[in-house]
Motif scaffolding. Sequence first.
Motif, PDB file in Angstrom:
ATOM      1  N   GLY A  87      11.152  -6.591  -2.519  1.00 31.99           N
ATOM      2  CA  GLY A  87      11.701  -5.718  -3.069  1.00 31.99           C
ATOM      3  C   GLY A  87      10.624  -4.686  -3.807  1.00 31.99           C
ATOM      4  O   GLY A  87      11.015  -3.726  -4.359  1.00 31.99           O
ATOM      5  N   ILE A  88       9.418  -4.834  -3.744  1.00 36.16           N
ATOM      6  CA  ILE A  88       8.406  -4.139  -4.565  1.00 36.16           C
ATOM      7  C   ILE A  88       7.401  -3.675  -3.472  1.00 36.16           C
ATOM      8  O   ILE A  88       6.963  -4.476  -2.520  1.00 36.16           O
ATOM      9  CB  ILE A  88       7.633  -5.274  -5.516  1.00 36.16           C
ATOM     10  N   TRP A  89       7.004  -2.536  -3.461  1.00 38.35           N
ATOM     11  CA  TRP A  89       5.981  -1.998  -2.643  1.00 38.35           C
ATOM     12  C   TRP A  89       4.623  -2.262  -3.110  1.00 38.35           C
ATOM     13  O   TRP A  89       4.220  -1.829  -4.176  1.00 38.35           O
ATOM     14  CB  TRP A  89       6.195  -0.510  -2.350  1.00 38.35           C
ATOM     15  N   LEU A  90       3.968  -3.069  -2.277  1.00 41.13           N
ATOM     16  CA  LEU A  90       2.437  -3.295  -2.638  1.00 41.13           C
ATOM     17  C   LEU A  90       1.430  -2.895  -1.762  1.00 41.13           C
ATOM     18  O   LEU A  90       1.968  -2.891  -0.556  1.00 41.13           O
ATOM     19  CB  LEU A  90       2.472  -4.879  -2.924  1.00 41.13           C
ATOM     20  N   ASN A  91       0.202  -2.664  -2.148  1.00 40.95           N
ATOM     21  CA  ASN A  91      -0.795  -2.174  -1.166  1.00 40.95           C
ATOM     22  C   ASN A  91      -1.301  -3.520  -0.337  1.00 40.95           C
ATOM     23  O   ASN A  91      -1.562  -4.516  -0.855  1.00 40.95           O
ATOM     24  CB  ASN A  91      -2.018  -1.826  -1.734  1.00 40.95           C
ATOM     25  N   ARG A  92      -0.965  -3.598   0.987  1.00 42.70           N
ATOM     26  CA  ARG A  92      -1.402  -4.750   1.876  1.00 42.70           C
ATOM     27  C   ARG A  92      -2.578  -4.818   2.628  1.00 42.70           C
ATOM     28  O   ARG A  92      -3.394  -5.727   2.811  1.00 42.70           O
ATOM     29  CB  ARG A  92      -0.229  -4.765   3.051  1.00 42.70           C
ATOM     30  N   SER A  93      -3.202  -3.253   2.745  1.00 42.77           N
ATOM     31  CA  SER A  93      -4.382  -3.574   3.553  1.00 42.77           C
ATOM     32  C   SER A  93      -5.075  -1.908   3.127  1.00 42.77           C
ATOM     33  O   SER A  93      -4.255  -1.128   2.858  1.00 42.77           O
ATOM     34  CB  SER A  93      -4.283  -3.560   4.897  1.00 42.77           C
ATOM     35  N   GLU A  94      -6.310  -1.827   3.583  1.00 40.89           N
ATOM     36  CA  GLU A  94      -6.917  -0.308   3.116  1.00 40.89           C
ATOM     37  C   GLU A  94      -8.083  -0.295   3.924  1.00 40.89           C
ATOM     38  O   GLU A  94      -8.764  -1.319   4.378  1.00 40.89           O
ATOM     39  CB  GLU A  94      -7.444  -0.169   1.635  1.00 40.89           C
ATOM     40  N   VAL A  95      -8.385   1.069   4.241  1.00 36.73           N
ATOM     41  CA  VAL A  95      -9.675   1.559   5.205  1.00 36.73           C
ATOM     42  C   VAL A  95     -10.502   2.428   4.225  1.00 36.73           C
ATOM     43  O   VAL A  95      -9.751   3.283   3.621  1.00 36.73           O
ATOM     44  CB  VAL A  95      -9.420   1.663   6.426  1.00 36.73           C
TER      45      VAL A  95
END
Length: 256
Positions: A87-95
């Motif tokens: 239920g929480i939006w989290l950063n999963r990956s980044e470039v």
Amino acid sequence: MKRNLPSVRHIAGATLLIGLSCVTVPLHCEPIALDFSQHEIGIDSSFTGAQVLLFGAIQGRRDGDIMIVLRGPNYPTVVRRKARTAGIWLNRSEVVFVVAPGYYAIGASSPVDEILDTRQREVNQIGLNNIKLMSEGAVARGGSSAQYQSALLRHKVEQGLYFDEPIPIEFIGANLFRARFNFPSTVPPGAYKATVHHIEDGEVVATGTTSLRIRKIGLEARIYQTAHDSPWLYGILAVVLALMAGWLASAIFRRS
């Protein structure tokens, strides 16, 4: 507030003088004479954007078309992908795009695909999809760096920092041309370089460059410089100011 542009008469006259001086001493001139209506833009608290005129003159007889590429300073840019977890939006990956221009616009006197073929556009980095963006970082499963690049380009276009449509180039007389470039209030400071190509039969026959600088002035400049030169001092001052603001607000509410 937006800066005023010089009159067309003054611009055309100045450009004509540049062209005549180049004809007189051809060995010391660029194939294309160029100049901006102003070479420096100051950003202060009242800055809402600016418009700058790029004008130039082609030496000799005019044939073909003109193409302009205006790029801003390169900055590392991070694009993150979020996913919903419990239920929480989290950063999963980044470039991280190590080299990404802070501003990008092109100008053309005719439709771009009629002036240059695909290979020439790639070589000269003309068009959003031809910008060379070096990336590094983790990519989510099932994704690709191309998706992150598309997200970056889309976000920059929404901010008014990238332009997906070419700015029209107007010809004034036989050899003079001009193009108007708009800068939003969020334009990053730094050096901006305009590269102008004279194109005939699908080939670049002459190239000229000119530049302008955008910088912060006044209190904004001092804050910006402190944040970059002494980030630890900037952080301490920010915390102290936040504590003082909280204490002052608490004191006011207690009295009321």
